[in-house]
Design an enzyme around this catalytic site. Sequence first.
Site, short mmCIF file in Angstrom:
data_model
loop_
_atom_site.label_atom_id
_atom_site.label_comp_id
_atom_site.label_asym_id
_atom_site.label_seq_id
_atom_site.Cartn_x
_atom_site.Cartn_y
_atom_site.Cartn_z
CB SER A 53 2.54 3.66 -5.56
OG SER A 53 3.65 2.84 -5.89
CG ASP A 355 1.67 -3.78 -1.22
OD1 ASP A 355 2.89 -3.77 -1.48
OD2 ASP A 355 0.90 -2.85 -1.56
CG HIS A 358 3.57 -0.27 -2.63
ND1 HIS A 358 2.54 -1.04 -3.13
CD2 HIS A 358 3.85 0.66 -3.57
CE1 HIS A 358 2.21 -0.58 -4.34
NE2 HIS A 358 3.00 0.43 -4.63
#
Length: 392
Positions: A53, A355, A358
Amino acid sequence: MYCKTMESYCYNYTWFPSQVLTLITTIITFFFCFSSSTTATQTFSRIYAFGDSYTDTGNTKSSTGPTMFQHVSNLPYGTTFFNKPTNRYSDGRLVIDFVAETLNLPYLPPFLDRADMDTSHGVNFAVAGSTAIDHEFFVRNNLTVDNTPESLKTELLWFDKFLEEQGCGEGANTNSDCSELFDDTLFWVGEIGVNDYAYLIGSLVPTGTVQKLAIDSLSSFLQELLKKGAKYMVVQGLPSTGCLALSMSYSLFDDRDDMGCVGSVNLVTYMHNSQLQDKIQDLRKQFPNAVITYADYSNAYREVMKNTRKYGFQEPFEACCGSGGGPYNFNLLATCGSPAASRACSNPSQFINWDGVHLTEAMYKVIADLFLHGGYCHPSFSDLLSRKTLGS
């Protein structure tokens, strides 16, 4: 040499015919030296990216994956730069986006959404939640968090499929068009392995077992790319995940290192990165004609954590986007983008954590700059560019 002596030609030149050619040659050489030292815009024609991610530019599907991966298609993701969610796990651009900008290339289209996109300048095969180890390992060990089936094995299969679509499948890379897909390409392997360790929570599987399997899997993946013809490669280590709001929220208060982060988590990162560098050194010996650069994510992260104000950050641990709960604004059951956490802080550029899992665009930008210009690539990124220029 000519670059340094141009001034003497400009002020002390006697116009004899035999010297005119020398002057012209000097001017051309000077221009080449100047341009090659100040720009990387013509170095590579494309980038092929892999990872999880932290590198994914849209391969994730919002309907799958663990809770922390479910809401990336919702606001406020993407609002800082794109003004809308782009399935990137940040408020804006990622490290790979800044790499593309540096090379004067378009942002990479995700492999799973390539149908209507131009793939001539590269493709992104990274996908959120992916692991270094094959998914079957987690299923076989009955791990509770195994919702994401993708791994490096998946990304390699996607890459093979893409090559076939270009007419460059197995045995076809001898024609010139197929050779160019490797000769003029930067292979960027983003960090991969964080999810492997995260999935061990509540498991009896030893961390050492996962570490060995993850490193072996990543090494085999890199070897496959090199066998196919990859010549210029950047491999990221793991970041200091012990500094994330997720780690800080669910750790013991006395488990802290000199950065104030979770020491036990960062120790695992250190050991992983150390073994990865040993494997990369082995691959350099095995493929002496390839340039393999290690991007030192954990030490770049450490540089920022030790000098937060220098890099413009006011809040090193708290998540910018969250539910407002706890000391780090992080709740695993109410993550950013969910109905319970639909708003973000008004100044994300002052936050490192986006968040809780990340990073903010601002942090990715700093990390990218440290990789590309700050000496946190070994050998340096400028050395890689020089080797590419000489190789061309």
